[in-house]
Design an enzyme around this catalytic site. Structure first.
Site, mmCIF file in Angstrom:
data_model
loop_
_atom_site.group_PDB
_atom_site.id
_atom_site.type_symbol
_atom_site.label_atom_id
_atom_site.label_comp_id
_atom_site.label_asym_id
_atom_site.label_seq_id
_atom_site.Cartn_x
_atom_site.Cartn_y
_atom_site.Cartn_z
ATOM 1 N N LEU A 185 -6.969 4.768 -1.401
ATOM 2 C CA LEU A 185 -6.171 3.575 -1.170
ATOM 3 C C LEU A 185 -4.705 4.007 -1.125
ATOM 4 O O LEU A 185 -4.284 4.865 -1.909
ATOM 5 C CB LEU A 185 -6.363 2.545 -2.299
ATOM 6 C CG LEU A 185 -7.737 1.881 -2.420
ATOM 7 C CD1 LEU A 185 -7.772 0.951 -3.626
ATOM 8 C CD2 LEU A 185 -8.088 1.107 -1.151
ATOM 9 N N ASP A 186 -3.930 3.408 -0.231
ATOM 10 C CA ASP A 186 -2.512 3.726 -0.159
ATOM 11 C C ASP A 186 -1.826 3.356 -1.470
ATOM 12 O O ASP A 186 -2.313 2.513 -2.229
ATOM 13 C CB ASP A 186 -1.850 2.946 0.981
ATOM 14 C CG ASP A 186 -2.447 3.282 2.338
ATOM 15 O OD1 ASP A 186 -3.001 4.391 2.476
ATOM 16 O OD2 ASP A 186 -2.372 2.429 3.239
ATOM 17 N N GLN A 187 -0.671 3.932 -1.708
ATOM 18 C CA GLN A 187 0.033 3.664 -2.966
ATOM 19 C C GLN A 187 0.386 2.191 -3.134
ATOM 20 O O GLN A 187 0.443 1.679 -4.248
ATOM 21 C CB GLN A 187 1.289 4.552 -3.070
ATOM 22 C CG GLN A 187 2.366 4.300 -2.012
ATOM 23 C CD GLN A 187 3.300 3.151 -2.353
ATOM 24 O OE1 GLN A 187 3.381 2.734 -3.506
ATOM 25 N NE2 GLN A 187 3.996 2.637 -1.346
#
Length: 240
Positions: free
Chosen positions: A102-104
């Site tokens: 998952l992206d930050q």
């Protein structure tokens, strides 16, 4: 299994270090200090303590985390915290890995494991494990955009058509949809392809495993039923 080998398999360090832990009287089983590294164990439902902290023997670990914003799914994070900062060294020594990323700036359900076959089962493109995302969009969602998402869009530098299922508006600028692939920034790129933009993104479900009560930043060990649910095996949802 020998006690020293069991401790090593659970992430307590090298064989030599585990031997020293045992000889120092740090390990107890059923309240009894075991000082013999070659002590033979029955691993069935084994619990033990190291320096007073109780552990359960797990051949493999399967963890669900409600990922907070601002954390990268990388051991070598650069500009943000790492999700691995949320776990102790014992788990990290087992080789814990994220099952997908998952992206930050994306929150929600993230599974981590040291089981390579399980990781492959959830991430291989041929498996098509569904993932449900909820997002806030910059502009209001319209029916044309929803129809485009369901019929499929092209993504730059990617082969094929990428379509979502179960696309539904939760509010004027809030959308939920299910994707079955896992290419880089897929959801954000799909929304851009239909002329909108994701403002915030949350993964609510993997397979039949749904994030429900787990607070942001918290994690749990998955049960056998929850592991199967993540693989999309049962027909009913399992909440965590």
């Amino acid at each position: 299994m020998l006690l020293e080998k069991m401790l090593q398999s659970q992430g307590f360090g090298s064989r030599k270090h585990c031997q020293q832990l045992i000889k120092n009287g740090a390990v107890t089983i059923h309240g009894e200090v075991i000082s013999n590294p070659k002590f033979k164990l029955d691993l069935n439902e084994l619990t033990y303590s190291v320096y007073g902290q109780t552990w359960q023997y797990r051949e493999k670990v399967y963890i669900a985390l409600n990922k907070p914003q601002g954390y990268e799914c990388s051991h070598q994070s650069t500009h943000h915290f790492s999700v691995f900062d949320l776990f102790d060294d014992v788990l990290l020594n087992r080789g814990l890995q994220c099952v997908g990323r998952l992206d930050q700036d994306t929150t929600g359900l993230l599974i981590l494991t040291d089981d390579g076959q399980f990781l492959q089962a959830l991430t291989h493109p041929k498996k098509h494990v569904p993932k449900v995302y909820q997002m806030q969009t910059v502009d209001p969602i319209n029916t044309e955009q929803m129809a485009q998402l369901e019929s499929g869009v092209e993504l730059r530098n990617e082969k094929g058509i990428f379509a979502a299922t179960d696309v539904k508006a939760l509010a004027e600028s809030k959308l939920q949809m299910t994707v079955h692939q896992g290419v880089y920034h897929q959801v954000k790129r799909m929304l851009a392809a239909v002329g909108n933009k994701v403002e915030s993104l949350h993964r609510a479900q993997i397979g039949q495993l749904r994030l429900s009560q787990l607070a942001e930043g918290e994690w749990i060990y998955l049960t056998e039923a929850q592991i199967l649910a993540a693989k999309n095996t049962p027909e009913t949802l399992v909440d965590i």
